[in-house]
Write a protein that holds these residues in place. Sequence first.
Motif, PDB file in Angstrom:
ATOM      1  N   ALA A 215      -3.990  -5.283   1.979  1.00 24.08           N
ATOM      2  CA  ALA A 215      -2.894  -5.206   1.019  1.00 24.08           C
ATOM      3  C   ALA A 215      -3.162  -4.230  -0.124  1.00 24.08           C
ATOM      4  O   ALA A 215      -2.232  -3.584  -0.622  1.00 24.08           O
ATOM      5  CB  ALA A 215      -2.601  -6.594   0.451  1.00 24.08           C
ATOM      6  N   TYR A 216      -4.444  -4.099  -0.530  1.00 20.23           N
ATOM      7  CA  TYR A 216      -4.721  -3.368  -1.758  1.00 20.23           C
ATOM      8  C   TYR A 216      -5.652  -2.180  -1.519  1.00 20.23           C
ATOM      9  O   TYR A 216      -6.260  -2.043  -0.452  1.00 20.23           O
ATOM     10  CB  TYR A 216      -5.318  -4.318  -2.806  1.00 20.23           C
ATOM     11  CG  TYR A 216      -4.540  -5.597  -2.966  1.00 20.23           C
ATOM     12  CD1 TYR A 216      -3.162  -5.567  -3.194  1.00 20.23           C
ATOM     13  CD2 TYR A 216      -5.162  -6.838  -2.857  1.00 20.23           C
ATOM     14  CE1 TYR A 216      -2.431  -6.743  -3.319  1.00 20.23           C
ATOM     15  CE2 TYR A 216      -4.443  -8.018  -2.980  1.00 20.23           C
ATOM     16  CZ  TYR A 216      -3.075  -7.965  -3.203  1.00 20.23           C
ATOM     17  OH  TYR A 216      -2.347  -9.129  -3.325  1.00 20.23           O
ATOM     18  N   LYS A 334       6.454  -7.825  -4.491  1.00 21.71           N
ATOM     19  CA  LYS A 334       5.400  -8.524  -5.227  1.00 21.71           C
ATOM     20  C   LYS A 334       5.152  -9.887  -4.575  1.00 21.71           C
ATOM     21  O   LYS A 334       6.085 -10.613  -4.241  1.00 21.71           O
ATOM     22  CB  LYS A 334       5.837  -8.707  -6.687  1.00 21.71           C
ATOM     23  CG  LYS A 334       4.803  -9.398  -7.562  1.00 21.71           C
ATOM     24  CD  LYS A 334       5.344  -9.557  -8.981  1.00 21.71           C
ATOM     25  CE  LYS A 334       4.361 -10.314  -9.864  1.00 21.71           C
ATOM     26  NZ  LYS A 334       4.903 -10.505 -11.230  1.00 21.71           N
ATOM     27  N   GLY A 335       3.859 -10.213  -4.366  1.00 25.50           N
ATOM     28  CA  GLY A 335       3.517 -11.477  -3.740  1.00 25.50           C
ATOM     29  C   GLY A 335       3.284 -11.395  -2.243  1.00 25.50           C
ATOM     30  O   GLY A 335       2.804 -12.353  -1.632  1.00 25.50           O
ATOM     31  N   TYR A 336       3.649 -10.255  -1.626  1.00 21.83           N
ATOM     32  CA  TYR A 336       3.409 -10.083  -0.192  1.00 21.83           C
ATOM     33  C   TYR A 336       1.911  -9.988   0.066  1.00 21.83           C
ATOM     34  O   TYR A 336       1.203  -9.407  -0.733  1.00 21.83           O
ATOM     35  CB  TYR A 336       4.104  -8.785   0.276  1.00 21.83           C
ATOM     36  CG  TYR A 336       3.830  -8.399   1.718  1.00 21.83           C
ATOM     37  CD1 TYR A 336       4.442  -9.079   2.766  1.00 21.83           C
ATOM     38  CD2 TYR A 336       2.934  -7.377   2.027  1.00 21.83           C
ATOM     39  CE1 TYR A 336       4.190  -8.729   4.090  1.00 21.83           C
ATOM     40  CE2 TYR A 336       2.683  -7.019   3.341  1.00 21.83           C
ATOM     41  CZ  TYR A 336       3.317  -7.703   4.365  1.00 21.83           C
ATOM     42  OH  TYR A 336       3.055  -7.352   5.671  1.00 21.83           O
ATOM     43  N   ASN A 339       3.622 -14.879  -0.693  1.00 14.11           N
ATOM     44  CA  ASN A 339       4.894 -15.375  -1.253  1.00 14.11           C
ATOM     45  C   ASN A 339       5.687 -14.228  -1.880  1.00 14.11           C
ATOM     46  O   ASN A 339       5.778 -14.111  -3.106  1.00 14.11           O
ATOM     47  CB  ASN A 339       4.623 -16.453  -2.318  1.00 14.11           C
ATOM     48  CG  ASN A 339       3.998 -17.697  -1.731  1.00 14.11           C
ATOM     49  OD1 ASN A 339       4.641 -18.392  -0.954  1.00 14.11           O
ATOM     50  ND2 ASN A 339       2.752 -17.965  -2.090  1.00 14.11           N
ATOM     51  N   PRO A 340       6.289 -13.378  -1.054  1.00  9.18           N
ATOM     52  CA  PRO A 340       7.003 -12.223  -1.598  1.00  9.18           C
ATOM     53  C   PRO A 340       8.283 -12.616  -2.338  1.00  9.18           C
ATOM     54  O   PRO A 340       8.989 -13.539  -1.923  1.00  9.18           O
ATOM     55  CB  PRO A 340       7.333 -11.392  -0.355  1.00  9.18           C
ATOM     56  CG  PRO A 340       7.321 -12.369   0.781  1.00  9.18           C
ATOM     57  CD  PRO A 340       6.293 -13.386   0.430  1.00  9.18           C
ATOM     58  N   VAL A 341       8.544 -11.909  -3.431  1.00 11.48           N
ATOM     59  CA  VAL A 341       9.792 -12.120  -4.164  1.00 11.48           C
ATOM     60  C   VAL A 341      10.924 -11.415  -3.421  1.00 11.48           C
ATOM     61  O   VAL A 341      10.687 -10.564  -2.550  1.00 11.48           O
ATOM     62  CB  VAL A 341       9.693 -11.599  -5.615  1.00 11.48           C
ATOM     63  CG1 VAL A 341       8.581 -12.298  -6.366  1.00 11.48           C
ATOM     64  CG2 VAL A 341       9.470 -10.078  -5.633  1.00 11.48           C
ATOM     65  N   THR A 342      12.151 -11.753  -3.771  1.00  8.34           N
ATOM     66  CA  THR A 342      13.305 -11.153  -3.086  1.00  8.34           C
ATOM     67  C   THR A 342      14.396 -10.780  -4.090  1.00  8.34           C
ATOM     68  O   THR A 342      14.330 -11.137  -5.264  1.00  8.34           O
ATOM     69  CB  THR A 342      13.906 -12.127  -2.047  1.00  8.34           C
ATOM     70  OG1 THR A 342      14.307 -13.327  -2.720  1.00  8.34           O
ATOM     71  CG2 THR A 342      12.896 -12.476  -0.963  1.00  8.34           C
TER      72      THR A 342
END
Length: 418
Positions: A215-216, A334-336, A339-342
């Motif tokens: 991810a990073y 964000k959060g992927y 828990n990704p935001v939508t």
Amino acid sequence: MENINVMVIGSGGREYAICRKLKASSMVNKVFCAPGNPAMNKIGVEVLDIEENDYDKLIQAVELHQIAWTFVGGEVELANGIVDVFQEHHCKIIGPDKEAAQLESSKSFALKFMRKNNIPTAQSKTFSNKEVARKNITEFGFPLVIKKDGLAGGKGVYIAPDQEAALQFVDQQDVDAAHPLVYQECLSGQEYSVFILLDQNSYQVLPISQDHKRAYDNDEGPNTGGMGAYSPVPQLTSQQYEQIMKDVVEPTVKGVHREKFSYKGILYVGIMMTAEGPKVIEYNVRLGDPETQVVLPRIENDFAKLLNQVANNEKIDNIIISYESFINVVLAAKGYPQNPVTNQKIDLTDIPENIFIDYANVSEKDGVLYNQGGRILSVVGRAASLKEAQKEVYSFLNEHPISDTFYRKDIGNKAICD
């Protein structure tokens, strides 16, 4: 054959890139995509509101729209046998049948195939009993690669740094004959994505790429479906390339043909270039995401013509590869991946000529696109060199910030020397 209608199954960035490539073909009249995503309408793709597993409606769509052949994007549909269903209805489809799809859907099936065909891979053992798995936790030392059998959306691999972490992971799994665990020695070296276009008789190798799963930056954080990719891979020498062809690609294709699999489509080989030579990490039975977005633009052939040859079991033309460089940086919510935001607005305008946007998890309301979580889109840069392509992509992303999103800042660094 001219002015044919074709269909793509899927809805992500990979399918967006495939549709865009097929739209550029002189032999294609219409491109349909099921279920597609709303951004595809903007590039002239006809989106069909049919789920990937609704075989009856997909077959009806083939007949209604006089579709010459269908290309399957995702692994789940292939593992579930969509090709078998289409074949039963005498509809041409590009992809392996359910049996051959086990090269991806079953780690143990793939390992048996590799052993049978003398294809180099990591040492491994498969366990169908949790207690036996626990007792053999030190089999290959640490770090230890642990793979769950079956499909996991690119997230089914855990690299345990030590015994405590390995045992903790194993204890969290359901382990039985239907859900075995695979232990593998941890290989070191650079990883490459090799895609083979093949039918029952011939094959061609597509441009090689390298993707980034973590991810990073600096390959840190959890595994994801993929945060970026680039092609070409100049650090891979011509000698190493030939070794990959000789030791991995040729015996793999011969094995597929020898088994008489019903296989028309793409076979992915994930390769680690180790000090001992190339070793296979895994097989996939379709194009990858995010690699598709940089591999297809480097193919100068008419891609629809190549697929048409595969669909009709004709000899596949030699692949003509562009010398241009492409880098794909994935923009994620964000959060992927946990828990990704939508639902944040996606508004990208003033897109330069050397930038492509391949949309994935988006919805549309009143003509405006919104994030639906996970990997939202790919920003693909094209230039004469990787360094220039990288500069194009990151300049664009810096100038077009989107709230509650993130992306890696180091895609392509392994190949670019300052």
